[in-house]
Design a protein around this motif. Structure first.
Motif, PDB file in Angstrom:
ATOM      1  N   VAL A  72      18.351 106.830   2.839  1.00  8.40           N
ATOM      2  CA  VAL A  72      19.732 106.852   3.332  1.00  8.40           C
ATOM      3  C   VAL A  72      20.019 108.141   4.099  1.00  8.40           C
ATOM      4  O   VAL A  72      20.797 108.154   5.045  1.00  8.40           O
ATOM      5  CB  VAL A  72      20.729 106.638   2.167  1.00  8.40           C
ATOM      6  N   ARG A  73      19.348 109.215   3.713  1.00 11.47           N
ATOM      7  CA  ARG A  73      19.583 110.501   4.366  1.00 11.47           C
ATOM      8  C   ARG A  73      19.107 110.498   5.825  1.00 11.47           C
ATOM      9  O   ARG A  73      19.476 111.363   6.590  1.00 11.47           O
ATOM     10  CB  ARG A  73      18.847 111.612   3.610  1.00 11.47           C
ATOM     11  N   SER A  74      18.209 109.568   6.144  1.00  5.66           N
ATOM     12  CA  SER A  74      17.672 109.561   7.504  1.00  5.66           C
ATOM     13  C   SER A  74      18.437 108.605   8.419  1.00  5.66           C
ATOM     14  O   SER A  74      18.357 108.721   9.634  1.00  5.66           O
ATOM     15  CB  SER A  74      16.196 109.185   7.476  1.00  5.66           C
ATOM     16  N   TYR A  96       9.711 112.941   2.667  1.00  7.78           N
ATOM     17  CA  TYR A  96       9.638 114.131   3.518  1.00  7.78           C
ATOM     18  C   TYR A  96       9.950 113.759   4.964  1.00  7.78           C
ATOM     19  O   TYR A  96       9.431 112.771   5.485  1.00  7.78           O
ATOM     20  CB  TYR A  96       8.226 114.708   3.387  1.00  7.78           C
ATOM     21  N   LEU A  97      10.831 114.536   5.588  1.00  7.76           N
ATOM     22  CA  LEU A  97      11.122 114.374   7.008  1.00  7.76           C
ATOM     23  C   LEU A  97      10.256 115.388   7.749  1.00  7.76           C
ATOM     24  O   LEU A  97      10.573 116.573   7.773  1.00  7.76           O
ATOM     25  CB  LEU A  97      12.600 114.640   7.297  1.00  7.76           C
ATOM     26  N   THR A 115      17.929 106.781  -2.015  1.00  2.57           N
ATOM     27  CA  THR A 115      18.267 108.183  -1.745  1.00  2.57           C
ATOM     28  C   THR A 115      17.361 108.759  -0.665  1.00  2.57           C
ATOM     29  O   THR A 115      17.812 109.490   0.210  1.00  2.57           O
ATOM     30  CB  THR A 115      18.114 109.014  -3.038  1.00  2.57           C
ATOM     31  N   MET A 156      15.750 105.679  -6.153  1.00  2.00           N
ATOM     32  CA  MET A 156      15.147 106.834  -5.485  1.00  2.00           C
ATOM     33  C   MET A 156      14.763 106.504  -4.047  1.00  2.00           C
ATOM     34  O   MET A 156      14.877 107.356  -3.169  1.00  2.00           O
ATOM     35  CB  MET A 156      13.950 107.330  -6.283  1.00  2.00           C
ATOM     36  N   ASP A 202      11.075 119.212   8.693  1.00  2.08           N
ATOM     37  CA  ASP A 202      10.554 119.958   7.559  1.00  2.08           C
ATOM     38  C   ASP A 202      11.569 119.997   6.404  1.00  2.08           C
ATOM     39  O   ASP A 202      11.926 121.042   5.893  1.00  2.08           O
ATOM     40  CB  ASP A 202      10.159 121.383   7.980  1.00  2.08           C
ATOM     41  N   GLU A 203      12.054 118.821   6.041  1.00  3.48           N
ATOM     42  CA  GLU A 203      13.029 118.730   4.941  1.00  3.48           C
ATOM     43  C   GLU A 203      12.596 117.654   3.956  1.00  3.48           C
ATOM     44  O   GLU A 203      11.924 116.701   4.326  1.00  3.48           O
ATOM     45  CB  GLU A 203      14.410 118.372   5.504  1.00  3.48           C
ATOM     46  N   MET A 204      13.029 117.831   2.699  1.00  2.00           N
ATOM     47  CA  MET A 204      12.718 116.842   1.672  1.00  2.00           C
ATOM     48  C   MET A 204      13.979 116.066   1.315  1.00  2.00           C
ATOM     49  O   MET A 204      15.050 116.644   1.167  1.00  2.00           O
ATOM     50  CB  MET A 204      12.204 117.554   0.416  1.00  2.00           C
ATOM     51  N   THR A 205      13.854 114.733   1.197  1.00  2.00           N
ATOM     52  CA  THR A 205      15.026 113.944   0.818  1.00  2.00           C
ATOM     53  C   THR A 205      14.988 113.554  -0.646  1.00  2.00           C
ATOM     54  O   THR A 205      16.017 113.279  -1.242  1.00  2.00           O
ATOM     55  CB  THR A 205      15.128 112.662   1.662  1.00  2.00           C
ATOM     56  N   VAL A 206      13.803 113.484  -1.217  1.00  2.00           N
ATOM     57  CA  VAL A 206      13.712 113.081  -2.617  1.00  2.00           C
ATOM     58  C   VAL A 206      12.525 113.790  -3.254  1.00  2.00           C
ATOM     59  O   VAL A 206      11.546 114.112  -2.574  1.00  2.00           O
ATOM     60  CB  VAL A 206      13.622 111.532  -2.730  1.00  2.00           C
ATOM     61  N   LEU A 207      12.664 114.079  -4.533  1.00  2.00           N
ATOM     62  CA  LEU A 207      11.600 114.766  -5.273  1.00  2.00           C
ATOM     63  C   LEU A 207      11.495 114.157  -6.659  1.00  2.00           C
ATOM     64  O   LEU A 207      12.494 113.950  -7.324  1.00  2.00           O
ATOM     65  CB  LEU A 207      11.924 116.266  -5.368  1.00  2.00           C
ATOM     66  N   TRP A 208      10.281 113.841  -7.061  1.00  2.00           N
ATOM     67  CA  TRP A 208      10.066 113.285  -8.399  1.00  2.00           C
ATOM     68  C   TRP A 208       8.792 113.905  -8.957  1.00  2.00           C
ATOM     69  O   TRP A 208       7.729 113.757  -8.367  1.00  2.00           O
ATOM     70  CB  TRP A 208       9.935 111.762  -8.314  1.00  2.00           C
TER      71      TRP A 208
END
Lengths: 287, 301
Positions: A130-132, A215-216, A127, A124, A220-226
């Motif tokens: 890596v998006r950033s 959270y970016l 994930t 997690m 205002d974006e989310m990369t992971v949620l648990w």
């Protein structure tokens, strides 16, 4: 050989059985903060000299032994460095994350071999981060993140806290290593306490359901949620006036709010090193 | 094998249409065709098997009587009736599938823990109590027989649901304050999930593509997903857990090429719409599975 001549007691001791009238409940420590108040934490980069980037995150020691709110994380980043010759061609950088609890991190001792929970968290964190990272900038290279959990809380919310802390510290370490990113990622935690109230950054035993996000803040974006624990996703009549949000959405929004608060500390920690470098340069210029 | 950039771009752009055009022309909430059967393993308390394009999966549920009073920590939280326990294990058939433990883990992650938590929150442990500190320990063993064509969590969840719904436990004939004794007659056994209780939790895998959310995604759909996560919906309609899953399209081998690296995250409203979409699909899936069980029962009698 078993001893048959004497009348021995059982080899393993037994305990008398008690049946309490009603299940005993352990009351969680009352929250001594406002619902939207986070615990203060310490974050500093460049503490591990050989690594290309590193950071250290710590929640200050609990005020009393009964309040076991604690978290200590050390993150190192190695790379970007060339992939080994045996690896196939990769047009982008490869990010690997390893997370290890120290054997003494929690109340129950952990082994040296990574278990399922540790690998789950590592996936997690990958994930989330890596998006950033702008991976195209580093072809044929690898970036390795190593998270060492030195101290953490037990229970489900402890795991979510470790994830959120590791995301924040990992992003700080990536910035410290000079890896190009689109934004810094910060972790945020919120929970739902027994009375259905949303609280930010919950302490031990405070919540029935917890949410952790990556959270970016600038985008205002989310990369992971648990999320862990049951939360309603149906619009109830009395919630209509709170902007038509479901229970789960309110908690996720709160987790993002917590992450925005964390971002302030993260900005400071990342800027600290740059400020020091700038001052050094200025001093050198004067001389 | 990793997908090429043109492949990924083609799949991605067709999924961004309204409505999305999926590679196999399904609608966004339809599943790949599957064949299911229940009560296939005579030595278990409940079992099921599902074969679909995603793979083949067998689940066996076994129950054992255990004395939970032996553990001190359990004594404290116990009422006179006692409680039971649940343990979930997932294995892939070694050898022919070539799926290593590590690779299975990368696909399934800690889903078994989510399932355990979901069952516990629905209060299954209280129903597994027999008396005098004795309780049923429920072992849910999930076996993946083929190398899955995509992330197998949905397949595993559907099979587990059927297996749990067919699970029956022997009828105790002892009083709650006596040592447990059971009726030998299997016809007298009691279902684990009687009609009036909540149903077992269901886990659905959801991918987000622009404004679209897809249920039961294939490997190439997961590869181009902007976000991919599991939504576990409890029997009471509450969401028990949401967990982000890695979005690389590889099933076996190197998993670190991420097409979406550096493209940022997904805004909150789309995460929410994905969760709401999965939660709204769950009752329909549950009804379909219940109908399937009704057909199986009708065929038996």
């Amino acid at each position: 050989m078993t001893d048959r001549r004497r009348n021995n007691g059982p080899s393993e001791g037994t305990l008398p059985i008690f049946y309490p009238d009603e299940p005993a409940t352990t009351l969680p420590a009352p929250r001594d903060r406002q619902p939207d108040e986070l615990r203060k934490f310490f974050l500093k980069t460049s503490l591990t000299p050989p690594a290309s980037g590193s950071s250290y995150l710590e929640l200050p020691s609990p005020p009393s032994p009964t309040q076991q709110s604690t978290l200590k994380l050390a993150v190192t980043v190695t790379g970007p460095r060339p992939l080994p010759h045996s690896a196939p061609f990769a047009p982008q950088a490869r990010l690997t994350t390893e997370l290890k609890y120290a054997p003494f991190a929690a109340q129950k001792r952990r082994g040296y071999i990574r278990d399922g929970g540790e690998r789950e968290l590592a996936t997690m964190i990958t994930t989330a981060l890596v998006r950033s990272i702008v991976l195209e900038r580093y072809p044929k290279s690898s970036i390795e993140i190593m998270v060492t959990v030195l101290d953490c809380e037990d229970g489900p919310h402890g795991d979510v806290g470790v994830l959120s802390g590791a995301i924040t510290a990992g992003s700080a370490a990536l910035a410290d290593a000079g890896v190009e990113c689109v934004d810094l990622v910060c972790g945020g935690v919120a929970g739902l306490d027994g009375n259905g109230r949303v609280v930010l950054d919950p302490g031990p035993g405070e919540c029935t359901a917890v949410v952790g996000v990556g959270y970016l803040a600038a985008r205002d974006e989310m990369t992971v949620l648990w999320t862990r624990g049951g939360m309603s996703v149906e619009l109830e009549e009395d919630q209509m006036d709170i902007g038509g949000e479901t229970e789960m959405e309110r908690v996720i929004q709160a987790a993002c709010k917590a992450a925005r608060e964390v971002r302030k500390v993260l900005n400071e920690a990342v800027a600290e090193k740059l400020v020091v470098e700038l001052e050094e340069k200025e001093n050198a210029m004067r001389e | 094998m990793p997908y090429s950039q043109p492949e990924l771009s083609f799949i991605s752009s067709s999924l961004l249409n309204t409505p999305p055009i999926r590679p196999d022309l399904r609608t966004s909430n339809s599943f790949r065709p599957l064949r299911a059967e229940t009560e296939i393993l005579p030595f278990t308390n409940g079992s099921a098997r599902i074969v679909s394009e995603a793979g083949e999966c067998i689940v066996g549920v076994k129950a054992e009587v255990e004395n939970f009073a032996e553990h001190m920590e359990d004594v404290v939280s116990k009422t006179a009736r006692g409680r039971g326990g649940v343990e979930v294990g997932i294995t892939a058939k070694a050898g022919s599938t070539g799926l290593k433990e590590e690779e299975l883990f990368n696909l399934v992650g800690g889903w078994e823990r989510t399932l355990e938590e979901g069952l516990r929150e629905d209060g299954i442990e209280d129903r597994l109590g027999i008396g005098r500190g004795y309780g049923w320990k429920l072992y849910i063993d999930i076996l993946l027989l083929t190398t899955p064509a995509s992330n197998p969590i949905t397949l595993l969840s559907l099979t587990t649901y059927l297996a749990l719904r067919t699970t029956r436990l022997p009828n105790p004939i002892s009083e709650p304050n006596e040592d447990p004794l059971f009726n030998d007659d299997w016809d007298q056994s009691l279902p684990l999930f009687p009609e009036d209780t909540t149903r077992p939790p269901l886990t659905l895998l959801v991918t987000l593509h622009g404004e679209n959310s897809l249920i039961d995604p294939t490997a190439e759909e997961i590869a181009v997903a902007e976000a991919c996560y599991t939504v576990t919906i409890g029997g009471n309609g509450k969401v028990m857990g949401v967990k982000t899953v890695e979005t690389s399209g590889h099933i076996v081998g190197d998993k670190l090429d991420t097409w979406l690296g550096g493209r940022g995250g997904v805004d909150r409203s789309r995460w929410f719409s994905g969760i709401r979409y999965a939660a709204s699909c769950a009752p329909e899936v549950r009804t379909a599975l219940e109908n399937l069980l009704a057909i199986e029962q009708a065929m038996e009698s």
